[in-house]
Design an enzyme around this catalytic site. Structure first.
Site, PDB file in Angstrom:
ATOM      1  N   SER A   1      40.491   1.586  63.152  1.00  0.00           N
ATOM      2  CA  SER A   1      41.464   2.229  62.734  1.00  0.00           C
ATOM      3  C   SER A   1      41.252   3.001  61.588  1.00  0.00           C
ATOM      4  O   SER A   1      40.108   2.703  61.125  1.00  0.00           O
ATOM      5  CB  SER A   1      42.591   0.756  62.458  1.00  0.00           C
ATOM      6  OG  SER A   1      43.229   1.436  61.049  1.00  0.00           O
TER       7      SER A   1
ATOM      8  N   HIS B   1      53.253   1.235  70.054  1.00  0.00           N
ATOM      9  CA  HIS B   1      53.062   0.791  68.750  1.00  0.00           C
ATOM     10  C   HIS B   1      53.779  -0.758  68.519  1.00  0.00           C
ATOM     11  O   HIS B   1      52.997  -0.968  67.721  1.00  0.00           O
ATOM     12  CB  HIS B   1      53.593   1.513  67.656  1.00  0.00           C
ATOM     13  CG  HIS B   1      52.784   1.766  66.925  1.00  0.00           C
ATOM     14  ND1 HIS B   1      51.972   2.924  65.855  1.00  0.00           N
ATOM     15  CD2 HIS B   1      52.161   1.004  65.045  1.00  0.00           C
ATOM     16  CE1 HIS B   1      51.121   2.952  65.182  1.00  0.00           C
ATOM     17  NE2 HIS B   1      51.211   1.644  64.153  1.00  0.00           N
TER      18      HIS B   1
ATOM     19  N   LYS C   1      47.835   8.100  72.145  1.00  0.00           N
ATOM     20  CA  LYS C   1      48.118   6.794  71.916  1.00  0.00           C
ATOM     21  C   LYS C   1      49.852   6.488  71.395  1.00  0.00           C
ATOM     22  O   LYS C   1      49.408   7.398  70.368  1.00  0.00           O
ATOM     23  CB  LYS C   1      47.467   5.961  70.565  1.00  0.00           C
ATOM     24  CG  LYS C   1      47.469   4.493  71.064  1.00  0.00           C
ATOM     25  CD  LYS C   1      46.946   3.505  69.519  1.00  0.00           C
ATOM     26  CE  LYS C   1      47.617   2.077  69.551  1.00  0.00           C
ATOM     27  NZ  LYS C   1      48.241   2.088  69.114  1.00  0.00           N
TER      28      LYS C   1
ATOM     29  N   TYR D   1      44.752   9.030  62.411  1.00  0.00           N
ATOM     30  CA  TYR D   1      45.990   8.738  61.965  1.00  0.00           C
ATOM     31  C   TYR D   1      45.735  10.647  61.093  1.00  0.00           C
ATOM     32  O   TYR D   1      44.843  10.428  60.625  1.00  0.00           O
ATOM     33  CB  TYR D   1      46.404   8.504  60.089  1.00  0.00           C
ATOM     34  CG  TYR D   1      47.381   7.024  60.723  1.00  0.00           C
ATOM     35  CD1 TYR D   1      48.251   7.785  61.938  1.00  0.00           C
ATOM     36  CD2 TYR D   1      46.924   6.053  61.074  1.00  0.00           C
ATOM     37  CE1 TYR D   1      49.262   6.196  62.434  1.00  0.00           C
ATOM     38  CE2 TYR D   1      47.507   4.820  60.969  1.00  0.00           C
ATOM     39  CZ  TYR D   1      48.460   4.455  61.594  1.00  0.00           C
ATOM     40  OH  TYR D   1      48.859   3.682  62.453  1.00  0.00           O
TER      41      TYR D   1
ATOM     42  N   ARG E   1      47.695  -8.415  68.702  1.00  0.00           N
ATOM     43  CA  ARG E   1      47.537  -9.478  67.649  1.00  0.00           C
ATOM     44  C   ARG E   1      47.387 -10.578  68.027  1.00  0.00           C
ATOM     45  O   ARG E   1      46.847 -11.112  67.251  1.00  0.00           O
ATOM     46  CB  ARG E   1      49.576  -9.379  67.799  1.00  0.00           C
ATOM     47  CG  ARG E   1      50.290  -9.039  67.069  1.00  0.00           C
ATOM     48  CD  ARG E   1      51.805  -9.477  67.119  1.00  0.00           C
ATOM     49  NE  ARG E   1      52.808  -8.002  66.145  1.00  0.00           N
ATOM     50  CZ  ARG E   1      53.390  -7.082  67.123  1.00  0.00           C
ATOM     51  NH1 ARG E   1      52.518  -6.813  68.254  1.00  0.00           N
ATOM     52  NH2 ARG E   1      53.907  -6.314  66.257  1.00  0.00           N
TER      53      ARG E   1
ATOM     54  N   TYR F   1      52.761  -9.104  58.104  1.00  0.00           N
ATOM     55  CA  TYR F   1      53.068  -7.649  58.713  1.00  0.00           C
ATOM     56  C   TYR F   1      52.096  -7.267  59.974  1.00  0.00           C
ATOM     57  O   TYR F   1      52.467  -6.347  60.976  1.00  0.00           O
ATOM     58  CB  TYR F   1      52.084  -7.143  57.173  1.00  0.00           C
ATOM     59  CG  TYR F   1      51.316  -5.245  58.128  1.00  0.00           C
ATOM     60  CD1 TYR F   1      52.063  -4.472  57.855  1.00  0.00           C
ATOM     61  CD2 TYR F   1      50.361  -5.408  58.701  1.00  0.00           C
ATOM     62  CE1 TYR F   1      51.413  -3.548  58.876  1.00  0.00           C
ATOM     63  CE2 TYR F   1      49.345  -5.058  58.822  1.00  0.00           C
ATOM     64  CZ  TYR F   1      50.321  -3.157  58.806  1.00  0.00           C
ATOM     65  OH  TYR F   1      49.454  -2.054  59.225  1.00  0.00           O
TER      66      TYR F   1
ATOM     67  N   THR G   1      46.907   9.062  67.229  1.00  0.00           N
ATOM     68  CA  THR G   1      47.625   7.782  66.711  1.00  0.00           C
ATOM     69  C   THR G   1      48.987   8.805  66.968  1.00  0.00           C
ATOM     70  O   THR G   1      49.586  10.415  65.942  1.00  0.00           O
ATOM     71  CB  THR G   1      48.289   6.493  66.474  1.00  0.00           C
ATOM     72  OG1 THR G   1      47.155   5.901  66.575  1.00  0.00           O
ATOM     73  CG2 THR G   1      49.106   6.212  65.875  1.00  0.00           C
TER      74      THR G   1
END
Lengths: 349, 349, 349, 349
Positions: A103, A248, A224, A127, A303, A21, A153
C-alpha cells in the site's frame, strides 16, 4: 486454525482502535457483513468422477507465476498488527508462493518491503495525491524497487464514513508513520485518516489518468475498486491491464452491491481483454473457487492476512495463505476440477 | 451525531406519550420498520473515475433554489418536541438552506412560523376540514404569509389505528393547541387525535378538489400521500404540480408498499409532467441518493427533524439537515456523481 | 382489544390442554405460523382521493345478507372455551350481524344452537361418517333446524398429527360430549380425537359425494378445505355452490401452501361460478381486505372467535367481530374503497 | 417419538466424539442445516376428495419389493452408536420391511451383517481403494454374501474438512475396527478418518470405472453422490442402474446445492433410464412425499437411523422406519394419494 478463530485471537492482540480500523466498515456496515455472506450464499454444483489425483492450484497473474490464487491485498498500516509490519507480510507471501500488493499507506517504506523478500512478486498500490509531482516520484521509487504493476485505487475520491474511526479519533500510534509519505495522519476530532485523505487525495481523477500512469511508469496498471461492467470496460479501453472488483472492504460506500455480485458483471463485460481479480469477504476455499467460477483469475485477501500477521508475523501470514490454499485444493477436488482452468460458470447454481 | 443516536437522546428528552406519537406507526408497525429497511436494501452500483472535485448537492423545488435535496416534512405538534416548536424548525431550515413544509396541525400559527424565518422558502400542508369555508380562510392566510405552495394530504380520509396513541389516550399537553385551528384534540378513551380527525376531516375529498384548491389559492398544489402511478397521473391531470410519494410515515395504513417501492412506479408514471418527492424512512445520505436514482427531485424528513428539534431547537434542526447533506455529498462523490442530475436509474442494481 | 391481546388473556382462562387443542397445528407448525405471516406479507397499493364518506362493509353470502365479511368458522368443542359454548357464539354472531357455521363436533346440539339465535343466518359443517345412514339423519336434523347450507369438510380423510394433542392425550373434559354424536372421543395413548376421527370418518369420500349431499338435503353445498384451482373447479362441476379455501387452520398437513397463496389460484379458477371464501391466519382488517382483493367474498375466523368466546361469552364473540369489522371499515377507507366491490386485484403489489 | 426427540436422547447416549462424527458436517455446516430446511421449505398443494381408504406406501427398488420408500443409508461405524452396530440395523431393517445399504466402513464384517438378517434385501456401499485388487476381493465378498447391488460413493476423492472431527482428533474407539478392512483409522493430529481416506481412497476414479465395477461384479451399480443432471446422465450412459442424489449428508463440500434442489434436476435429466434416490435432511413423512414428487423412487435416511440405533438397537431402527412410514402414509392420504405412483410434480407449488 481457520480465519474466524484467527480473528478472535487477533482481536485480543491488536490495540482496540487499530482493531476497529482493520475490522470496521463504512456507516452501518451492511456491506461489511454482506460481502462475506454473498460468497457463502452461492451454491455449488460439484462434478464427480473426474480424475483429480494431480490437483494443482497454481496460476499466473499478469504473467507472473504464483503457487496459489490467494493474493495479498494492499492493506494500510500493517505495523499496527505486528511490529515488523509489511516486511513480515512480504516474507510470509514469499514463503507461501504468492504475490503481495504493498500500500501507498504502508508503515514501512516500499524499498524496505522489497528488500525483505527480494525475489518475490510484488505490486504497488497507488493513491494519487493532488501533488502529482510527488505521485510521479513515488511511482518511480516503486519501479526502481522491482514492483511489477501499479494497482490504482479508484474508489476514494473522498474517504467513507467509518463511524468506528470517528468515535475512536483514529490516527496512527506514536512512532508509526505512513513511511512512503513521511508523515502520520493528523490528530483531530473524528477520523485522522479522513482528514488526511480528504485534504490530500485527488477527487478529480478520471479514466484519462490510467494512460498517464502507464506512460509514466511503463508498468501495467491494474484498476482497483470497480463494481460495474461499464466502468471496467472503460478502464480497459483506457489501458488497464487488470481490474480488481472491490468495494474497498466495505469501507467506503455502504450498501453497494457485493463484490461477489459485481464480479459476474465485470468479468462478463471484460472478457479476455484484461485479467479480473476480486477482494472482499473471501474467507473459505470454496469462496475462492466460486470467485474463479464467476470469472476471477485470482482473489485478494485483506483482513485474513492481517489476522495472520497479528498472530504470527511472517509465519502467520504464510500460514493463512497456506491454509486457505489447502482449502482451495480440497474444494477443487470435491468439485471435480484438477486445475483452476477446469472451474467453469456452470459450477454455480 | 447520526440519526439513530439523535433518536435515542430525543427519547430521553421528550415526554413518553409525545415520543410515542412521533415514533409510532399504524397497527403492527410493519411498514414503520420496512420504510427504513427498504432504502437500506437497495444496492448501489457506484461509478468510479469521474471528476467529483466540484460536487454540489443543491437543487430547486418548484423553481425555488435549495442548498440540499433534504426538505422538512409537515410534522404536526412540534412544540411537544421543543418549546419553540415550529418557529425553531423554521429558523433551522433557513440556516441549513432548505425548505420547510408547515402543518395545518402546527402548535404555532402559520403567521408566526413565517415571521420566524421571513426569507426562507416555505410550503403549507393542508388538511381539508368538512367546513370548507374555514378551509378557504386557512388557505388565504397561508398565501398572505408567503407560503408558495399548498401540500394537500390525501391519505387521511380517516385516521389510522395508532395503537400507541390509543393506549396513551393521546392528546396535546396542557397549554398547547393546534394554533391554526384554535383548539386541542378532545380528551377521550383512545386517541384524541383520531376523535378529532374522524369528526372534522373530509372523507369525501376527490381529485376534483385539486382544481378547487388551485383556483382558490393561485398556488401550485402538491399532492402528498400517493403510492400508485395511476393515482399520481390522475392528480397531475387534475392540476397537481408535485407529488409526494408517502405512506404518512407508516401512520395510516399498515402493510402498504414502502415509499421506496412506490417511488419508482410513481416517478415513471409521472415523467416530466410534475415534480416527485418522497418521504418515509430516509435516514442516510445513501437513502437520499437512492431516492434521486428512483426519480425523486428531493426528499422530506420528518422524524429525524423532530429528533434534531428535541435535541437542540433551531440549531438541532439545522444540524440534522447539514449532517445528512454532508452524507449526501459524500455518497454522491463515492457514486461518481458531481451533481444530483448525474444520478441515474442505473446507479441501482 | 386486538386479537393478540385477546389470545394472551384466553390462554390464562382456558384449561392448558384445551388451549393447546385450539392454538396448535400439525407437526412442526410451519404452516400455523405462515398462514398469519402470509397475509401480513402482502403489500397494499391504496388508492387516494376517492369519496369514502359512505363506507359500508356489508355483503351477502349465498344470498343471505350479513353486515360484515367476517364470518364465524366451524370450530369444534366450543364449551371448552366457555361454559355456554356454541350457544354463546350463536348469540354473539347474531348481535354482530354475521353468519355462524356450526361444527358436527359441537358440544351443544345443532338444535340448541339454532334455538339460541333463531333469526340469525347459520350453516352446518359436516363430517361424513362411514355410517352414511347416521350422516343422512344428521343432515336432516340440520335442515329441520334452519341451517341454510352444508359446509362439507374435505381435508380430513385422516387426522393430522397434532403433536400437542398427542402429548396431552387430548380428549374432551369430563361432562362434555360431541353433542350431535352423543359421545366423547376415547381416552387413549396419544390424541383421542385422532383415534375417533381415524375410526369413524370416511376416507373414501370423492367429488361424487357432493351431488349425493345436495340431492339428499336440497341445500347448497360448500366445500371446505380446498387449496388448488383444479380441485375447486371439480367441486363446482360436481355441484358445489361455494368453496372455502382452507388448510384446516394448519391442523392437518404441515407445509402446505398458505391459504393466502391458494386463494388467488382458486378464485381465478372458479371465477363467477361459485362463491369463494377463505380462512386461516386472518387477524387484521387489512387481512380481510387483502382476501377480498384476491377474490374472496368473505372470510372465516376460527381462533379469534374462540379467544373472544373465552374472554366474554356471547359478548366476547360479538366484540371480536365488531372490532375486526371496524378495522375492515378503516382499511377500506384508507384504500379508497367505499364498498367491498370496490376492492380489486390491483390493490395488491 | 419423532426424530428431533430421538436425536436429543441419542446425544446423551453416544460418546461425544462419536456423536459429533455422526451429527457434524463439513466446514461451516451451512449445507447441514440447509439440507433439512430445503425439504421443509417446499410447499404442498394437496388434492382432496380422492378415495384414499386403501393407502399403501410400498414400492420396489431395482425390482426388490420394500414395504416403505424409506431405505437405510450406508452410514459408517455403527458400533459407535450401539454395541451390536450394523447387525442390529440389519435386523431392524428386516423387521420394518425395508432395505439396508451396508458401508465399506462398517464396524461389522459384511458377512456378519448378511447373516444377521438373511432374507432381507441388502446393498453394499463401496469405496474404491487405490489397491484395486483388494477392492475387487471386497466386491466378490459382497456378492457372495447376497448383496444385490453395489452403491459406489463418488463424492470422496478427498475427505471434506469436518472441523468437529479435527478438533476431536476423531478415530474409532478402542476395540472397534473397520471390520471389512481389518484396521482402524490412525491416531493423528486432526481427523484420523481424513488421514485414512486421503491416503487410501482413489482420487482418480472416473465414469469408466462404472463399467469396470459392473463387469467385475455382475451386479447393478448405483452411483451415490451426484448433484447435477449432466453427471447423472453420464453415469447412466456408463452403465449405472441407479443414482443417489446426495451431498454425503453435508459432510464433504459445504455450500453445495441441497439435495432437494438437485433432485429435481437429476430426476428430469435421467427420466426413466435409471432409478433415482435421494438422501440428506429427510426428517418427516412430508419430506418423503416431496422427494417422490420431485422424482425420487425412494429416500435414504442416515442420521435418523443412527439415533434410532442408539436409542434401541434393532428395535430402535425398526421404530424409526415404522414411525416415518406412518407419517408417509398420513401425508399421502392428506395429499389425496393412495399410492406413491399417485404423487406427481404438481403436488409442489
Amino acid at each position: 486454525m481457520d480465519i474466524v478463530s484467527l480473528q478472535q485471537r487477533a482481536r485480543e492482540i491488536i490495540e482496540p482502535g487499530a482493531y476497529d480500523y482493520y475490522a470496521g466498515g463504512a456507516d452501518d456496515e451492511v456491506t461489511l457483513v454482506e460481502n462475506e455472506t454473498a460468497w457463502q450464499a452461492l451454491r455449488l454444483r460439484p462434478h464427480v468422477l473426474r480424475d483429480v489425483s494431480g490437483v494443482d492450484p497454481s496460476t499466473t497473474v499478469l504473467g507472473q507465476p504464483v503457487r496459489t490464487p490467494v493474493l495479498l491485498a494492499p492493506a494500510a498500516y500493517q505495523r499496527m498488527a505486528h511490529d515488523e509490519g509489511e516486511t513480515a507480510t512480504a516474507r510470509g507471501a514469499a514463503a507461501a508462493g504468492t504475490l503481495m500488493c504493498v500500500s501507498t499507506l504502508a508503515t514501512v517504506t516500499l524499498e524496505d518491503v522489497a528488500t525483505a523478500a527480494p525475489g518475490a512478486p510484488r505490486w504497488f498500490q497507488l493513491y494519487v495525491r493532488k501533488d502529482r509531482v510527488w505521485t510521479a516520484e513515488l511511482i518511480a521509487r516503486a519501479k526502481a524497487s522491482g514492483y511489477t504493476a501499479l494497482v490504482l485505487t479508484v474508489d476514494v475520491p473522498v474517504l467513507g464514513r467509518r463511524r468506528r474511526d470517528e468515535k475512536n479519533k483514529f490516527t496512527l500510534p506514536t512512532g508509526l508513520t505512513m513511511a512512503n509519505v513521511g508523515t502520520a495522519p493528523p490528530k483531530v476530532e473524528g477520523s485522522g485518516l479522513a482528514a488526511y485523505a480528504d485534504s490530500e487525495l485527488d477527487a478529480s481523477l478520471t479514466f484519462d489518468d490510467i494512460g498517464w500512469l502507464g506512460g509514466l511508469s511503463g508498468l501495467p496498471v491494474v484498476i482497483k475498486g470497480v463494481l460495474r461492467g461499464d466502468d471496467a470496460v472503460d478502464a480497459v479501453a483506457a489501458g488497464a491491464a487488470g481490474i480488481v472488483v472491490s468495494n474497498h472492504g466495505a469501507r467506503q460506500l455502504d450498501t453497494t452491491v457485493t463484490t461477489a455480485f459485481a464480479l459476474r458483471e465485470v468479468a462478463e463485460a471484460v472478457g479476455d481483454r484484461a485479467e479480473v481479480y476480486v477482494d472482499g469477504g473471501i474467507r473459505r476455499g470454496t469462496d475462492v473457487v466460486k470467485a474463479v467460477a464467476l470469472g476471477a483469475r485470482a482473489v485478494f485477501i485483506g483482513r485474513p492476512m492481517l489476522w495472520g500477521l497479528a498472530n504470527g508475523g511472517a509465519k502467520g501470514v504464510e500460514d493463512v495463505v497456506t491454509e486457505l490454499t489447502e482449502e482451495v485444493v480440497r474444494a477443487l477436488m470435491l468439485c471435480g476440477a484438477a486445475r483452476l482452468d477446469d472451474v467453469g460458470a456452470d459450477l454455480l447454481a
